[in-house]
Enzyme design. Sequence first.
Site: not given
Lengths: 494, 494
Positions: A264-265, A268, A294
């Site tokens: 997930h990170e 980003h 997001e």
Amino acid sequence: MSYAKLDAHCRSLGALEHALAILGTDEATHMAPGGGEQRAEAMASLSGMHHRQATTPEVGDWIEAAKAEALDPEQKTAVSELERSYINMTCLPSDFVERKMRTSMRSEQLWRAARPNGDWKTFEPALQEVVEMTREEASMRADVLGLAPYDALMEQFDPGNRTETVTPVFEELKSFLVEFLPRALDAQEQRHAKCPLKALSGDYPVERQKALGIAMMKAVGFDMNHGSLSISDHPFCGGVPSDVRMTTRYRTDEFLSALMGILHETGHGLYEQNLPKQWAHWPSGKARGMSIHESQSLFVEKQIGRNPAFWTFALPLVDRYLQENWSMEDLLPHVHLIKRGKIRVDADEVTYPLHVILRYELEQELLAGRLEVKDLPEAWDIRMQASLGISTLDDPKNGPMQDVHWPSGAFGYFPSYTLGALMAAQQWAAIVKINPDVDRQIAAGDFEAVNAWRRDNIWSKASTASTPEILRQATGEVLNPAYFIAHLEARYGG
Amino acid sequence: MSYAKLDAHCRSLGALEHALAILGTDEATHMAPGGGEQRAEAMASLSGMHHRQATTPEVGDWIEAAKAEALDPEQKTAVSELERSYINMTCLPSDFVERKMRTSMRSEQLWRAARPNGDWKTFEPALQEVVEMTREEASMRADVLGLAPYDALMEQFDPGNRTETVTPVFEELKSFLVEFLPRALDAQEQRHAKCPLKALSGDYPVERQKALGIAMMKAVGFDMNHGSLSISDHPFCGGVPSDVRMTTRYRTDEFLSALMGILHETGHGLYEQNLPKQWAHWPSGKARGMSIHESQSLFVEKQIGRNPAFWTFALPLVDRYLQENWSMEDLLPHVHLIKRGKIRVDADEVTYPLHVILRYELEQELLAGRLEVKDLPEAWDIRMQASLGISTLDDPKNGPMQDVHWPSGAFGYFPSYTLGALMAAQQWAAIVKINPDVDRQIAAGDFEAVNAWRRDNIWSKASTASTPEILRQATGEVLNPAYFIAHLEARYGG
């Protein structure tokens, strides 16, 4: 030349932003426990400097003058995006900004103290005060921007997003989910009945999990020359585009939660690392906003990381780093596990939007004065029961007290999460359309074609257009929940 | 009230200093390799902001006005130390400051490129330019401060230190050392003949060495709630008083070099951690200068860490953390090893001052124009032969090209190292006089009495008096080389 003055101005602000980003990351990762007070004081002072420099009236004059200068199209966009940001920063009187900061800091502190015991009564008046100030703020922003009050709040987080577009999309999604969730849970129950869920537990030392995480980060395109992975209590992606600081936390008895957090990170981080470097100090060169950010993290976590094709590539890596030979049948039921729950941050991709839509509806009610804070627990409960079939009336800690957003004064932020999920699915569909081979590429650990599309269509665009316009240019159509709905049907419909 | 304005001014500067300190430490410890360019740009921009804020003319007006206000003695001292710092920062025209920065940055870069090959000819003209600018600088500083030019340079690093005091002390020390060094080397040879030096080698994992280092840091008084230990290429002590960032580097085949490095940096860290917190943002609350800072690090490294009593306490710790049961007879010959060498940073406590005094003499010659850069290699060689019996004529890399100080424009800094060593010995003697039991305390791992004296007499004084005045108040007399000489005689005289 005023454009040159603005360039120097942006560089100076950029230095303060660099310092704040690194100090903020450092606080969560490497700061000594007793260093917090001085750190908070230094960061407050630097933020004040940044705000004063950013809002100084000369900047407004330079912007006006620069608009009359001979600029190339990129420079014009840069000036116009700076103007947007300048107007958003200067549209509130500075005594109001200070009063709001004090109110929301006090409310957030109260929330931190009251939340563990679910002490709604203590927290309620503080939140009421924040809501009242936010109503004032929204009305002032609305006047300056010529927008409806709630749109003026969303505009800070996602320029261009409007309730006019978002509300019908959320309505459609909610109708679908309320019908779909019981069906998906049934389908899951049948799968588990046939093939019981097997715990993925073991003994996984932090160093090996970290090595696995870094191998995954590199595989999906993260540049370790411009970033790193460390540990913090709450995973985040901070730092600056030239030095992206990702964090995670590990449990030594299972590996999946840290790994999914890292993926997930990484989403980003990829966005930050691939923003256009020559515009790094101008607002037009920064990440567009919360929902596109997001969409990038969810893309890597959900479209890539929970895609069965990905695990064809990833399971051998898990085996190599953790000496644990899980099969696809062991693993997939875990990455596709869904369940009803009270807590947004623990929710899966099916139930998450219901948590967000509830907040989106309630914060508009609060803002419009159709709902007061004292009635929030009941209003929350009614909506929770209707959408997720769960009551939180006796459990405010896991009801309206669960999130930091409202106590800290961030209204208009919540929709970004689900808009991100919708956009990620829409981007994936656009990729599949021109590159039907994508699953096979991912199964082979080849992320280049997927990343090339994202670089061209999302990352390199930075803030050169509004959120909906970037999506439209990238995918050829406006926000359309059909892609996300089809994604859920395919993955969870049974 | 102008005093209140100055207080706010100092807080604002303090925030920038906090940011620069943490960004600088982060660069050496946690920054991604590719983050350097943006980091350098951000730090240059923040330094520029700091310089502009610090030297703004209003500050001069506020200082004048504050001097007429009703202030308590501590406030008076704070204003007067701020004035000293303001004068030192504003006494050069800003175009000169910029020109000097460019010149010394270019020269330092050239030095980094030319040094590995000992390419003196390439480096020489750049250093000549730095020397010429430093002559100009010294003359301008001298005019404003009413000091001799070299004193005006030293004043930046150690307020109050003057050649008038330093030169006779260094003369006396040099005479002693030139006679003492051969005698001490003989004595060492006889000891080694009787009892051959035994290598302290083994296999010492970094994590265990780190745990040992932290145990030592805590034992001698370092507060781990306000500091940490990490790894960097070159050990240093950075950060801020509320969060002191110490670093070291490890070899896994021996433990002593990292441990002695940690003790040295702990001395710097103790000073920073124990400065008066309520004055942290004013110059009067900061560490006094380079020589007192060095006296604190050398105190922990030499007076404590190379004291045999210390090893009564420390050897069992080494055994506990490294599972290595060295005896006092194995260890002491290593911590007391002396030898002639070309390199200052590798020198022991007997030969180190000879390296410093050589530079102290030569930089005064350069500054006065009695020596030009082209003649430096010969002048260096003559002095090296006279004091250490070593020629560097064919080896400029390990002669006048070994240090970063001159290429980066730092003249007047070198004496601080040896002044620190002299002051550390004088402080130790003052402690022993009132606390003859100190060796027994240290052998028992009890550093409280030693630290209490240092807290009262050095740390808490911060910059409330000049360097010589702090020493005089602490020890009851002016700088006296007899203590250091006696220390060397006792430890190395045989």
